[in-house]
Structures are given as structure tokens and as C-alpha cells.
Scaffold this active site. Sequence first.
Site, PDB file in Angstrom:
ATOM      1  N   SER A 133     -32.392  33.720 -44.050  1.00  0.00           N
ATOM      2  CA  SER A 133     -32.256  32.314 -43.707  1.00  0.00           C
ATOM      3  C   SER A 133     -33.018  31.368 -44.892  1.00  0.00           C
ATOM      4  O   SER A 133     -32.969  30.175 -44.945  1.00  0.00           O
ATOM      5  CB  SER A 133     -33.157  31.824 -42.529  1.00  0.00           C
ATOM      6  OG  SER A 133     -32.725  32.822 -41.332  1.00  0.00           O
ATOM      7  N   THR A 186     -35.573  28.790 -41.070  1.00  0.00           N
ATOM      8  CA  THR A 186     -36.591  28.171 -42.251  1.00  0.00           C
ATOM      9  C   THR A 186     -38.001  28.715 -42.059  1.00  0.00           C
ATOM     10  O   THR A 186     -38.579  28.805 -41.160  1.00  0.00           O
ATOM     11  CB  THR A 186     -36.456  26.734 -41.852  1.00  0.00           C
ATOM     12  OG1 THR A 186     -35.005  26.149 -42.029  1.00  0.00           O
ATOM     13  CG2 THR A 186     -37.383  25.968 -43.204  1.00  0.00           C
ATOM     14  N   THR A 246     -35.460  26.820 -47.290  1.00  0.00           N
ATOM     15  CA  THR A 246     -34.338  27.247 -46.436  1.00  0.00           C
ATOM     16  C   THR A 246     -33.135  27.697 -47.071  1.00  0.00           C
ATOM     17  O   THR A 246     -32.785  27.056 -48.095  1.00  0.00           O
ATOM     18  CB  THR A 246     -34.017  26.439 -45.071  1.00  0.00           C
ATOM     19  OG1 THR A 246     -33.240  27.035 -44.085  1.00  0.00           O
ATOM     20  CG2 THR A 246     -33.369  25.268 -45.612  1.00  0.00           C
ATOM     21  N   ARG A 275     -23.563  20.502 -47.223  1.00  0.00           N
ATOM     22  CA  ARG A 275     -24.513  19.914 -46.289  1.00  0.00           C
ATOM     23  C   ARG A 275     -25.927  20.373 -46.626  1.00  0.00           C
ATOM     24  O   ARG A 275     -26.426  21.236 -47.002  1.00  0.00           O
ATOM     25  CB  ARG A 275     -24.226  20.917 -45.099  1.00  0.00           C
ATOM     26  CG  ARG A 275     -24.846  20.522 -43.751  1.00  0.00           C
ATOM     27  CD  ARG A 275     -26.103  21.437 -43.666  1.00  0.00           C
ATOM     28  NE  ARG A 275     -26.775  21.440 -42.281  1.00  0.00           N
ATOM     29  CZ  ARG A 275     -28.185  21.906 -41.994  1.00  0.00           C
ATOM     30  NH1 ARG A 275     -28.474  22.650 -42.941  1.00  0.00           N
ATOM     31  NH2 ARG A 275     -28.583  21.608 -40.904  1.00  0.00           N
ATOM     32  N   THR A 312     -38.477  23.629 -38.077  1.00  0.00           N
ATOM     33  CA  THR A 312     -37.244  24.756 -38.164  1.00  0.00           C
ATOM     34  C   THR A 312     -36.154  24.375 -36.970  1.00  0.00           C
ATOM     35  O   THR A 312     -36.658  23.860 -35.998  1.00  0.00           O
ATOM     36  CB  THR A 312     -37.877  25.898 -38.220  1.00  0.00           C
ATOM     37  OG1 THR A 312     -36.702  27.056 -38.234  1.00  0.00           O
ATOM     38  CG2 THR A 312     -38.589  26.369 -36.832  1.00  0.00           C
ATOM     39  N   GLY A 313     -34.942  25.021 -37.152  1.00  0.00           N
ATOM     40  CA  GLY A 313     -34.074  24.743 -36.115  1.00  0.00           C
ATOM     41  C   GLY A 313     -33.150  23.911 -36.741  1.00  0.00           C
ATOM     42  O   GLY A 313     -32.975  23.665 -37.810  1.00  0.00           O
TER      43      GLY A 313
HETATM   44  N1  ASP Z   1     -33.489  23.384 -40.339  1.00  0.00           N
HETATM   45  C1  ASP Z   1     -32.599  24.341 -41.383  1.00  0.00           C
HETATM   46  C2  ASP Z   1     -31.545  23.288 -41.550  1.00  0.00           C
HETATM   47  O1  ASP Z   1     -30.947  22.608 -40.496  1.00  0.00           O
HETATM   48  C3  ASP Z   1     -32.268  25.330 -40.433  1.00  0.00           C
HETATM   49  C4  ASP Z   1     -33.319  26.572 -40.024  1.00  0.00           C
HETATM   50  O2  ASP Z   1     -34.628  26.083 -39.602  1.00  0.00           O
HETATM   51  O3  ASP Z   1     -33.059  27.751 -40.210  1.00  0.00           O
HETATM   52  O4  ASP Z   1     -31.181  23.673 -42.284  1.00  0.00           O
END
Ligand code: ASP
Length: 342
Positions: A77, A203, A221, A231, A254-255
Site C-alpha cells: 500500500s 497508508t 501511500t 486519482r 488512512t482509509g
Molecule cells: N488514504 C489512502 C487513499 O485514499 C488509502 C489508504 O489509506 O491506504 O489514497
Amino acid sequence: MNRRKFLQLSAVSSALLSVKETLAAGTSGTKPIVISTWAPNIKANAEAWKVLGNGGRALDAVVAGVQVPEADPNDQSVGYGGLPDRDGKVTLDSCVMDENGQCGSVMAMEYIMHPVLVARLVMEKTPHVQLVGDGALQFALANGFKKENLLTPESEKAWKEWLKTSKYNPMITVENIQEKIHNNQQEKETPYPWPVPRLNHDTIGMVALDAKGNLGGACSTSGMAYKMHGRVGDSPIIGAGLFVDNEVGAASSTGVGEEVVKICGSHTIVEMMRHGYSPEAACKEAVRRIIKNNKGKAKDLQVGFLAINKKGEHGAYATIKGFNYCVTTAAGTKVIDSKFMI
Ligand code: ASP
């Protein structure tokens, strides 16, 4: 005392109590301290601690720490080995912010293993805050960074498997994640690092308070797996994936980045702390706003926040079960399962 006065008094004292709870829902503070998203990042904390434990600067600590998952091919990730976008390209996002309110970021950058170092250079060597795509890459190359293939055979294999259905799924169901956590319980008996449930996103967001009382943060990330090419999520956006205010505190996330951007997550948390919220209560408020925005759909949506304040208190909150974070102080490192709302 008449009944009316009594009721008035008890309403006031319960309001005071809830304010007190909000303010106190943190942890006792200590410095130096570094915290980061997700259990495997105890390795990143260890690296950051080499700087912090020797009296070093918070920014230097987090930049050192974040490079650990960036260079780890097994972390799919972040950085090298990150899962690609739907076109098979690994595009990286990262940002840094320091105690002087300075910041830098790179977005959707290909071929450079350590985007956090390029983000720092954007902050230190350019009049800008953000560089994207090819511009970020050219800037990195002009500053001596090496162009490398970041797509490992494992990540390429996973992408080719994904191509069979080509279904973009940033959500993770609660049942799914609970099953993954359950399967993981036995491994919890052994010392960390045990493999945490693999999500299609995790992330590293890392924030630190150094011995001098200064804050710093970094985030890195490869973004959501199989995203559209170009994106960008929350992670390299100052105020969304990271925010630092040296008078108050620092936060990261994160998320599912789109949801964090919609509420300016990390900035929101720092502002809540400015108004007296503990780190945990501030993260909880950010989570509440995301859940409110997603009426009924939020049970499949993982977002986790973490924060520290100027006193070195820390806290976290997530939308659903499964988020954890690593805390390192002079007393050692621990992994804490975050509270969650749904
Ligand atoms: N926050 C990150 C994103 O939307 C993804 C992740 O937390 O892994 O790119």
C-alpha cells in the site's frame, strides 16, 4: 433547593461533566513521542525513534520512519511494491509538514521509491507546496533521485488477477474485516509484528512530538488499489491526510481518501484539539462527520484517524473495526486497537 433549581443545576453539572470527559478522554502526555497508522509500522516507529530518542527533530524522525514501508516490497500500500492503478501503474502520493507550518507534497508520482523525500524537497527547495505527476517526477530526477520500476511481480500478479473482474472496491465489509481479524487472533499471541488483516489500502500516516516540544508529520501511500489513473486521495493533501499546527497538535489519516478530503479530516481534528478536545475525541468527531455524510453506507467504509497534541497525548478513532496504530515513547512501543463508531 426547589425542584426547578435542582434540575437546572444538574443539567449544568452533567454538561460540565461531558465537557470534562471530552477534554480528558486522552492519555497522559509524554515527549518525545511518535505514532503511526497500522501495526506493521512498528518498524517505521523504530526508525523514527532513532532520531527522536537522540533529541532529534520531529520532521527528521517522521521522514526517516516513513521511508521504511516505502522501501518494503511486502507492503503493498506504500512505495515500492504498492498495488498499481487500474492501468497497472504504481503512482505514489506523499506529504510532509513541519513545526513552522511549512509543507510539501507530491501526487500521482511514478518511478520514485521515496516520495516522502521528494515531498520534503518540494517544501524546502521550491516556492510551491504541491507537484503532481510528470512534474513531480522531473523535479525528483533533477534532484538526483533514481528512476526505478516499482511494480513488483507480486503486485503485478495481484493486478492481473483483479483485471479478470475489474471491479473497483474501496469498501470493505464489516463481516469481511471481522473474519480477517478473527483469523489473526492466534498470531496476536506472538509478539508483533504479526500480519494484520490485509486491506486494499493502508497508508502510513506518522506524527511526532520531539524533545524540544516541536511537532512534525508525514504521510505516504500508493493510494487505493486499482484506482483510476491520475486519482489522488487524501494522503498528499495538506489538511486532509495530514495537518500539523505547532501550537496545538498534529493528525493524519488512512482509509478511503475521498471521504477524508470531503471533511478536511486532519485539519478538522487539529481545530477540534485547539478548542479543547482530546486527540481521541477530536478524531471521533471527524469520524462522526464521515458517517453522517454516508448515511447507511458507512458500515463498509474504513477510515482511521490518529492525532497527538502539544502535551504528547495521543488518540485515534475509526469508522469501523480493524484500525490500529503504533505508539513509541521512551517507555517502548505498543500497538493500540482504535475505537470505532459502527
Ligand atoms: N488514504 C489512502 C487513499 O485514499 C488509502 C489508504 O489509506 O491506504 O489514497
